[in-house]
Design a protein around this motif. Structure first.
Motif, PDB file in Angstrom:
ATOM      1  N   VAL A  24      60.329  11.052  41.617  1.00 61.93           N
ATOM      2  CA  VAL A  24      61.384  11.548  42.520  1.00 61.93           C
ATOM      3  C   VAL A  24      61.292  13.074  42.634  1.00 61.93           C
ATOM      4  N   LEU A  25      61.050  13.740  41.497  1.00 59.91           N
ATOM      5  CA  LEU A  25      60.924  15.203  41.532  1.00 59.91           C
ATOM      6  C   LEU A  25      59.780  15.616  42.461  1.00 59.91           C
ATOM      7  N   ASP A  26      58.684  14.856  42.420  1.00 56.23           N
ATOM      8  CA  ASP A  26      57.538  15.173  43.286  1.00 56.23           C
ATOM      9  C   ASP A  26      57.882  14.953  44.767  1.00 56.23           C
ATOM     10  N   SER A  27      58.651  13.894  45.045  1.00 54.50           N
ATOM     11  CA  SER A  27      58.964  13.556  46.447  1.00 54.50           C
ATOM     12  C   SER A  27      60.022  14.481  47.051  1.00 54.50           C
ATOM     13  N   LYS A  28      60.872  15.052  46.185  1.00 48.21           N
ATOM     14  CA  LYS A  28      62.010  15.893  46.610  1.00 48.21           C
ATOM     15  C   LYS A  28      62.999  15.131  47.497  1.00 48.21           C
ATOM     16  N   LYS A  29      62.907  13.808  47.538  1.00 49.37           N
ATOM     17  CA  LYS A  29      63.872  13.026  48.338  1.00 49.37           C
ATOM     18  C   LYS A  29      65.027  12.617  47.414  1.00 49.37           C
ATOM     19  N   PHE A  30      65.898  13.588  47.129  1.00 44.80           N
ATOM     20  CA  PHE A  30      66.946  13.376  46.132  1.00 44.80           C
ATOM     21  C   PHE A  30      68.070  12.488  46.648  1.00 44.80           C
ATOM     22  N   ILE A  31      68.223  12.451  47.979  1.00 39.00           N
ATOM     23  CA  ILE A  31      69.250  11.614  48.605  1.00 39.00           C
ATOM     24  C   ILE A  31      68.550  10.545  49.442  1.00 39.00           C
ATOM     25  N   MET A  32      68.872   9.285  49.176  1.00 35.55           N
ATOM     26  CA  MET A  32      68.311   8.144  49.914  1.00 35.55           C
ATOM     27  C   MET A  32      66.773   8.147  49.944  1.00 35.55           C
ATOM     28  N   GLY A  33      66.165   8.511  48.827  1.00 35.69           N
ATOM     29  CA  GLY A  33      64.715   8.379  48.684  1.00 35.69           C
ATOM     30  C   GLY A  33      64.322   6.910  48.616  1.00 35.69           C
ATOM     31  N   GLU A  34      63.019   6.649  48.561  1.00 39.58           N
ATOM     32  CA  GLU A  34      62.580   5.248  48.688  1.00 39.58           C
ATOM     33  C   GLU A  34      62.993   4.380  47.505  1.00 39.58           C
ATOM     34  N   GLU A  35      63.282   5.009  46.349  1.00 40.35           N
ATOM     35  CA  GLU A  35      63.744   4.228  45.190  1.00 40.35           C
ATOM     36  C   GLU A  35      65.070   3.525  45.474  1.00 40.35           C
ATOM     37  N   ILE A  36      65.893   4.082  46.373  1.00 39.72           N
ATOM     38  CA  ILE A  36      67.188   3.474  46.683  1.00 39.72           C
ATOM     39  C   ILE A  36      66.981   2.084  47.296  1.00 39.72           C
ATOM     40  N   ALA A  37      66.129   1.992  48.318  1.00 37.31           N
ATOM     41  CA  ALA A  37      65.882   0.691  48.965  1.00 37.31           C
ATOM     42  C   ALA A  37      65.187  -0.268  47.994  1.00 37.31           C
ATOM     43  N   GLU A  38      64.269   0.260  47.193  1.00 35.11           N
ATOM     44  CA  GLU A  38      63.567  -0.585  46.214  1.00 35.11           C
ATOM     45  C   GLU A  38      64.569  -1.191  45.226  1.00 35.11           C
ATOM     46  N   LEU A  39      65.488  -0.351  44.752  1.00 35.41           N
ATOM     47  CA  LEU A  39      66.497  -0.845  43.813  1.00 35.41           C
ATOM     48  C   LEU A  39      67.439  -1.848  44.493  1.00 35.41           C
ATOM     49  N   GLU A  40      67.877  -1.524  45.708  1.00 28.98           N
ATOM     50  CA  GLU A  40      68.812  -2.417  46.407  1.00 28.98           C
ATOM     51  C   GLU A  40      68.196  -3.802  46.603  1.00 28.98           C
ATOM     52  N   ASN A  41      66.906  -3.850  46.952  1.00 27.59           N
ATOM     53  CA  ASN A  41      66.232  -5.155  47.092  1.00 27.59           C
ATOM     54  C   ASN A  41      66.194  -5.903  45.761  1.00 27.59           C
ATOM     55  N   LYS A  42      65.858  -5.190  44.697  1.00 29.24           N
ATOM     56  CA  LYS A  42      65.790  -5.820  43.366  1.00 29.24           C
ATOM     57  C   LYS A  42      67.158  -6.349  42.941  1.00 29.24           C
ATOM     58  N   LEU A  43      68.199  -5.534  43.198  1.00 24.61           N
ATOM     59  CA  LEU A  43      69.551  -5.925  42.775  1.00 24.61           C
ATOM     60  C   LEU A  43      70.012  -7.170  43.540  1.00 24.61           C
ATOM     61  N   ALA A  44      69.775  -7.188  44.858  1.00 30.82           N
ATOM     62  CA  ALA A  44      70.210  -8.327  45.677  1.00 30.82           C
ATOM     63  C   ALA A  44      69.517  -9.604  45.209  1.00 30.82           C
ATOM     64  N   THR A  45      68.223  -9.517  44.943  1.00 35.00           N
ATOM     65  CA  THR A  45      67.473 -10.681  44.458  1.00 35.00           C
ATOM     66  C   THR A  45      67.992 -11.126  43.094  1.00 35.00           C
ATOM     67  N   PHE A  46      68.220 -10.151  42.223  1.00 36.59           N
ATOM     68  CA  PHE A  46      68.654 -10.466  40.858  1.00 36.59           C
ATOM     69  C   PHE A  46      69.968 -11.251  40.849  1.00 36.59           C
ATOM     70  N   VAL A  47      70.929 -10.832  41.678  1.00 34.20           N
ATOM     71  CA  VAL A  47      72.238 -11.508  41.637  1.00 34.20           C
ATOM     72  C   VAL A  47      72.328 -12.665  42.640  1.00 34.20           C
TER      73      VAL A  47
END
Ligand code: PLP
Length: 372
Positions: A24-47
């Protein structure tokens, strides 16, 4: 000894966490970086929900969904009294009025008392019943079969406050999959915690999903600077999402360990204290392992005495919501909700995290029994 030992978890997955943060530090996308969508997909699948939206805290995970209903002071939202303040506070933040419900012997909301409160609210006529917030207290899912039936019968929306129960199971379905909307928290001490504030909102409803996306970012419309309603700044930081992605890799294993630890505690303590109930259709996420002492005196002796042995004991919750100063305006009297008032005097929680060792559990139990 620590009540929740985050150092031990860090010694296992620290390098993964650092690698994820670095990216994340390398990407500098501190707000709504790609990890947000990746996590949201994982969370939705998990529950097992159609949508998951990360947000800035468990409190905003409750407040944002409540804001989608455009509530007023006349609207009654039913919520258990034996909970953390945010379960009720979010109702006020969304402009409505909480009505507090007593507990059953699992510490969760008593569905019979819920229906009684709905009926008496209708009868009084001052407030209009609009919704229910069910809380999965200490990690144990509430009685959703009964609560969902009551919500349907009285045409109320249902929000699951799963801030303490991420990973728990009820009738083979994960916590965060019950009701119209579910909310969880990733506060560091919760079963799945980040390194700051964070939360998530879950729903299967397309229209609610649209509203949540809008309210999470200042009520945005099609364009970011086209504001179609009042919202908040409710986003999760990308760095927190990165940390949660690393932690999700070990989360299932941690849940299993929590279950083993809870069974060990129960075996050791069942003859001397009232232990949490194990039900065949529920698996707790064991955010807390909470016991009942005989009375307030014994509970207070335990807290003081265990300190001498360097064993932290916590009290969740010493004041039920209906007796909080902030809710004096609702004019509840002491004795109004007797079951949770009794819990408040006798409840205490022992150290609980997936890196507790068997010999530590035995020491905690041996020392606790000295107070019997
Ligand atoms: C922790 C908690 C919240 C609030 O979560 P935050 O992330 O601290 O805002 C809400 N409800 C319950 C039951 C909680 O335990």
């Amino acid at each position: 000894m620590k009540f929740i030992d985050l150092n031990r978890q860090y010694s296992v997955i620290g390098s993964d966490i650092e690698r994820r943060i670095k990216s994340v530090l390398d990407s500098k996308k501190f707000i709504m970086g790609e990890e947000i969508a990746e996590l949201e997909n994982k969370l939705a699948t998990f529950v097992g929900r159609k949508y998951a939206f990360t947000c800035s805290s468990g409190t905003s995970a409750l407040t944002i969904p409540l804001m989608t209903y455009h509530l007023t002071k006349k609207d009654a939202i039913f919520v258990p009294s034996f909970t953390f303040f945010a379960s009720a506070e979010s109702i006020n933040l969304a402009g409505a009025t909480p009505v507090f419900i007593d507990s059953d012997n699992t510490f969760n909301m008593n569905p019979k008392k819920l229906e009684e409160a709905i009926l008496s609210t209708i009868q009084k006529g001052e407030l209009v019943p609009k919704g229910i917030i069910a809380v999965d207290i200490f990690g144990l899912p509430a009685d959703y079969d009964e609560i969902i039936a009551i919500a349907k019968k009285y045409n109320l929306f249902l929000i699951e406050d799963a801030a303490q129960s991420f990973g728990a199971v009820y009738n083979n379905k994960r916590s965060c999959s019950f009701g119209d909307i579910s909310a969880t928290s990733f506060f560091p001490a919760k079963p799945l915690g980040c390194y700051g504030d964070g939360g998530a909102i879950f729903t299967d409803d397309d229209e609610l999903a649209k509203q949540i996306v809008s309210i999470r970012v200042h009520g945005q419309g099609a364009d970011r600077y086209d504001n179609i309603q009042i919202g908040i700044n409710g986003r999760m930081d990308t760095i927190q999402a990165a940390i949660l992605l690393a932690k999700m890799e070990v989360f299932e294993r941690e849940l299993q360990t929590r279950q083993v630890i809870a069974k060990l505690y129960s075996e050791n303590l069942k003859n001397d204290f009232i232990i949490p109930t194990f039900l065949s259709n529920k698996i707790s996420a064991w955010a807390q392992f909470s016991l009942l002492a005989k009375n307030k005196e014994q509970r207070d002796q335990i807290i003081l005495g265990m300190k001498e042995y360097d064993i932290p004991i916590m009290v969740y919750y010493a004041i039920p919501m209906h007796l909080q100063t902030a809710y004096q305006y609702l004019c509840y009297k002491k004795g109004a909700l007797p079951v949770c008032e009794d819990f408040a005097d006798r409840v205490f929680s022992v150290p609980m995290h997936p890196y507790l060792k068997r010999d530590e559990i035995e020491v905690i139990c041996d020392k606790l029994r000295l107070f019997c």
